[in-house]
Design an enzyme around this catalytic site. Structure first.
Site, PDB file in Angstrom:
ATOM      1  N   ASN A  53      18.850 -19.462 -23.779  1.00  0.00           N
ATOM      2  CA  ASN A  53      19.521 -20.499 -22.992  1.00  0.00           C
ATOM      3  C   ASN A  53      19.553 -21.831 -23.735  1.00  0.00           C
ATOM      4  O   ASN A  53      19.043 -22.847 -23.268  1.00  0.00           O
ATOM      5  CB  ASN A  53      18.833 -20.670 -21.634  1.00  0.00           C
ATOM      6  CG  ASN A  53      19.064 -19.482 -20.729  1.00  0.00           C
ATOM      7  OD1 ASN A  53      19.736 -18.526 -21.101  1.00  0.00           O
ATOM      8  ND2 ASN A  53      18.508 -19.523 -19.542  1.00  0.00           N
ATOM      9  N   HIS A  97      26.961 -16.090 -14.137  1.00  0.00           N
ATOM     10  CA  HIS A  97      25.500 -16.059 -14.095  1.00  0.00           C
ATOM     11  C   HIS A  97      25.019 -15.858 -12.660  1.00  0.00           C
ATOM     12  O   HIS A  97      25.710 -16.199 -11.707  1.00  0.00           O
ATOM     13  CB  HIS A  97      24.927 -17.360 -14.664  1.00  0.00           C
ATOM     14  CG  HIS A  97      23.470 -17.283 -14.977  1.00  0.00           C
ATOM     15  ND1 HIS A  97      22.498 -17.580 -14.046  1.00  0.00           N
ATOM     16  CD2 HIS A  97      22.811 -16.927 -16.114  1.00  0.00           C
ATOM     17  CE1 HIS A  97      21.309 -17.412 -14.599  1.00  0.00           C
ATOM     18  NE2 HIS A  97      21.460 -17.015 -15.846  1.00  0.00           N
ATOM     19  N   TYR A 124      14.615 -19.596 -27.037  1.00  0.00           N
ATOM     20  CA  TYR A 124      15.149 -19.052 -25.788  1.00  0.00           C
ATOM     21  C   TYR A 124      16.674 -19.025 -25.869  1.00  0.00           C
ATOM     22  O   TYR A 124      17.292 -19.963 -26.362  1.00  0.00           O
ATOM     23  CB  TYR A 124      14.677 -19.930 -24.626  1.00  0.00           C
ATOM     24  CG  TYR A 124      14.834 -19.324 -23.260  1.00  0.00           C
ATOM     25  CD1 TYR A 124      14.767 -17.948 -23.057  1.00  0.00           C
ATOM     26  CD2 TYR A 124      15.016 -20.143 -22.146  1.00  0.00           C
ATOM     27  CE1 TYR A 124      14.886 -17.408 -21.793  1.00  0.00           C
ATOM     28  CE2 TYR A 124      15.136 -19.611 -20.879  1.00  0.00           C
ATOM     29  CZ  TYR A 124      15.078 -18.238 -20.705  1.00  0.00           C
ATOM     30  OH  TYR A 124      15.199 -17.704 -19.451  1.00  0.00           O
ATOM     31  N   CYS A 151       0.843  -1.196   0.000  1.00  0.00           N
ATOM     32  CA  CYS A 151       0.000   0.000   0.000  1.00  0.00           C
ATOM     33  C   CYS A 151       0.878   1.246   0.000  1.00  0.00           C
ATOM     34  O   CYS A 151       1.939   1.270   0.622  1.00  0.00           O
ATOM     35  CB  CYS A 151      -0.926   0.012   1.213  1.00  0.00           C
ATOM     36  SG  CYS A 151      -2.023  -1.422   1.300  1.00  0.00           S
ATOM     37  N   CYS A 204      22.786 -28.507 -19.283  1.00  0.00           N
ATOM     38  CA  CYS A 204      21.587 -27.732 -18.956  1.00  0.00           C
ATOM     39  C   CYS A 204      20.403 -28.516 -19.483  1.00  0.00           C
ATOM     40  O   CYS A 204      20.352 -28.850 -20.673  1.00  0.00           O
ATOM     41  CB  CYS A 204      21.645 -26.350 -19.600  1.00  0.00           C
ATOM     42  SG  CYS A 204      20.093 -25.422 -19.489  1.00  0.00           S
ATOM     43  N   SER A 263      13.751 -14.079 -21.247  1.00  0.00           N
ATOM     44  CA  SER A 263      12.495 -14.053 -20.497  1.00  0.00           C
ATOM     45  C   SER A 263      11.951 -12.639 -20.352  1.00  0.00           C
ATOM     46  O   SER A 263      10.761 -12.452 -20.093  1.00  0.00           O
ATOM     47  CB  SER A 263      12.691 -14.689 -19.119  1.00  0.00           C
ATOM     48  OG  SER A 263      13.819 -14.156 -18.475  1.00  0.00           O
TER      49      SER A 263
END
EC number: 2.5.1.72
Length: 711
Positions: A374, A263, A372, A114, A343, A394
């Site tokens: 990656n 990274h 992507y 808020c 990966c 992204s």
């Protein structure tokens, strides 16, 4: 453009609530004194601070069911002729709302998100009904509080949970003037707080324990760290790095002119050392994968003779290729392991199933493949020869796809390989399809409701690829977040599963969430901290970290830097930042006698005092039961390996041959160099980032196939 702009453009889009499922048990630890678990007592356990029914709730209104009260409230503001009239109604309600006592205007009762200070107190009375009281230092915000108290005070807990925020959407436009959008989210955040207390009341009534909080790190105004939970203790160990190791690394970097690109997901020990070393050697850069290669080029331009890459293999391949493209072929590029640093996402893109996906795209002209970043250079090259390809991140994937659809009539877009990101993109566009033309134009000026609906059947995404880290944010973790952290700031990487994505998108609609890249997440935390520092009021900001835990080092460094930059002669408010790790108990492992869970032997002694370390027993770093510990591949980039490579440079004896980044001399099926073809999709993305348009060469390739566009 990142996807956060979508939420800003469409505050009325609210994801449907998820059904409650059993939460997970965690190792016990002490909750934060500032924002601990909410104690909600029913008849069998009277509250030490009983709340009297609000004077703003008239007798005849109390007799109405809460659903009817909510409907009447919404209708009152829906038919109001203008913003000024709605503001007057809010102020009138604020005047009738009783003030909270000082004992209740405390940090534990603050409603986060808020613009003004807002406090909310709730309990279950002897009749099993919720009693709410609220207050604010802003009269408009008090008006929003009064609306919610009048509608839900006296409701049963289940009735509070049944309230759909969409039913109260007319309240969203009630405030006028500067900061109206932010202040209008007050009612939504207060409602979320009421529903959190209602869930706690149901749990207390059913005799269910509140459950242990997720582990977290709390960063104080003085930069001190408090770790809550053994997992957080393991993360915090290396936030104050070893000075001798830092000096050793800096000496080697300076003498041998070595640059480091790393990274965000590095091991905390490595990141701690790098963050400290950067103060003494400027050629160290920690980022997401997008800018690692660009940073390496800048280091080469500044005179660095070697670049060490702390990441997975496709990152070092990209650095090598981009340096060669920039004319720095003599600059050495080194990985941190003689073994392959893989990966799961990149592996998915090199599979036969992905090749089949691309061949299907090639038979559906005109088609554009959005891949992507990656992924490996070889994958990009082979894909580009099958289907015209552009890389994305992204943070720019939504803008890239929308621009492609706007620029090329009748286009088919094929996104891959991350299945979760693909599903989330489709979800975003479906949300946009019900927005107004004005709201859609805020996301992309060339689109409207008609064009968004037209592109939906022409968007295709690969459905069998995912990052093992973000795959772990499953429904059990989401349920626990909903149960205990629904009123906190929620951050999520764009690669998380749909449940976590929807929860974070809902939070975004009320200014309490971000979905995007690692950099988007870091910027979100920094921006909210800067707002709190500008207000200079005691505050406790709680962020749920919906991505790999390795980001914590960069977050802590950024928070400490902001705290230091805001030191003034005036008295500083007591502001804390809490980073919550949404991990299950299965996402950590007991330390073993004979092993250090793939950590360097140099760190084993330090771990003797910690009962658990990140990573499940198999050493994979994440648990199938939900919750992420860390990426196992990224953790192959150890401090010991970095020091070894630095000490052995220059490699006159060829002992580091296995550590050198691959230089692709191989050729594609069409006889071109892999490095040359694989870099082209990256260059297309750079052109798009600079101009916000796809390059003419790529558009020509999509429409006409081979050849160059005529000028």
């Amino acid at each position: 453009m990142d996807v956060s702009s979508l939420a800003a453009a469409a505050p009325s889009l609210v994801a449907p609530p998820l059904h409650h499922k059993p939460h997970l048990a965690f190792p016990p630890h002490h909750p934060s004194p500032a924002r601990g678990s909410i104690g909600v007592r029913c008849a069998h356990s009277p509250s030490p601070h009983p709340l009297r029914p609000s004077a703003a709730t008239a007798d005849e209104e109390v007799s109405l069911p809460p659903s009817l009260r909510v409907s009447r409230l919404a209708e009152e503001f829906r038919v109001s002729p203008d913003a000024a009239d709605r503001a007057r109604r809010l102020l009138a309600r604020a005047a009738a709302l009783p003030r909270l006592g000082e004992a209740d205007r405390v940090a534990a009762n603050r409603v986060m998100g808020c613009v003004a200070q807002v406090w909310l107190v709730g309990r279950c009375d002897g009749a099993g009904r919720m009693r709410f009281a609220a207050d604010s230092d802003s009269e408009l915000s008090r008006g929003y509080c009064a609306c919610l108290v009048s509608a839900l005070d006296g409701a049963r807990p289940e009735e509070v949970l049944d309230v759909d925020p969409a039913d109260l959407a007319p309240l969203g436009g009630a405030a006028a003037g500067t900061g109206a959008r932010s202040r209008a989210s007050t009612w939504h955040n207060v409602l979320i707080g009421m529903q959190k207390r209602a869930r706690a009341a149901i749990a207390a009534r059913e005799g269910r324990p509140a459950g242990e909080p997720f582990p977290s790190l709390i960063i104080g105004r003085d930069g001190a760290i408090r770790a809550q939970g053994t997992y957080a203790e393991a993360q915090a160990m290396f936030l104050s790095p070893n000075e001798s190791k830092t000096s050793e690394l800096v000496k080697s970097l300076r003498e041998k002119k070595i640059g480091i690109v790393a990274h965000f997901y590095m091991d905390p020990e490595v990141q701690g050392i790098l963050t400290a070393s950067k103060k003494h050697w400027p050629h160290i850069h920690i980022s997401d994968s997008l800018v690692m290669a660009d940073s390496a080029v800048k280091m080469a331009e500044a005179g660095c003779e070697y670049i060490t890459v702390l990441g997975v293999d496709f990152m070092s391949e990209n650095v090598r290729a981009i340096l060669d493209q920039a004319g720095y072929s003599k600059v050495g590029v080194y990985r941190m392991s003689s073994d392959q640093i893989g990966c799961s996402l990149a592996d998915a893109a090199s599979s036969s199933a992905y090749t089949h996906f691309l061949k299907e795209a090639s038979r559906s002209p005109p088609s554009l493949h959005v891949i992507y970043i990656n992924t490996s250079l070889e994958t990009k090259a082979h894909a580009h020869e099958l289907v015209p390809t552009i890389t994305c991140t992204s943070s720019n994937v939504v803008a890239t796809i929308l621009q492609a659809f706007a620029q090329i009539p009748g286009l088919n877009v094929w996104y891959g390989p991350d299945s979760y990101m693909g599903a989330n993109i489709a979800d975003l566009f479906q949300r946009m399809a019900v927005m107004s033309d004005e709201e859609i134009a805020e996301v992309h000026p060339s689109h409207n409701k008609k064009s968004i609906n037209a592109l939906l059947p022409r968007l295709h995404y690969y459905q069998d690829g995912n990052c093992i880290v973000h795959d772990m944010f499953g429904h059990e973790v989401v349920d626990k977040i909903k149960e205990q952290y629904c009123d906190a700031f929620l951050t999520a990487h764009f690669e998380v599963p749909g449940e976590m994505f929807s929860l974070s998108m809902e939070a975004k609609t009320r200014g309490m969430g971000v979905v995007g890249s690692t950099q988007n997440i870091l910027d979100f935390i920094k921006n909210h901290l800067m707002e709190a520092l500008d207000r200079n009021i005691d505050d406790h900001l709680q962020f749920v970290l919906g991505t790999e835990s390795g980001m914590i080092t960069s977050i802590v460094a950024a928070v400490r830097e902001l705290f230091d930059s805001y030191k003034t002669s005036q008295q500083s408010a007591n502001i804390e930042v809490e980073i919550v790790f949404p991990v299950s108990s299965d996402a950590v492992s007991n330390t073993s006698v004979n092993g250090s869970h793939h950590l360097d032997s140099s760190t084993v002694t330090d771990l003797d005092n910690v009962s658990v370390v990140p990573g499940v027993s198999s050493g994979e770093g994440c648990s199938i039961h939900g919750g992420c510990a860390s990426c196992p591949y990224m953790k192959m980039n150890s401090l010991r390996s970095l020091l070894k490579v630095c000490h052995q440079l220059p490699d006159r004896d060829n002992r580091l041959v296995a550590y050198q980044a691959s230089r692709f001399n191989a050729k594609t099926p069409l006889g071109k160099l892999v490095a040359e073809v694989g870099c082209e999709p990256i260059l297309h993305m750079r052109h798009f980032q600079a101009t916000k348009r796809l390059p003419d060469k790529l558009v020509h390739h999509v429409i006409h196939g081979k050849g160059e566009p005529t000028s």
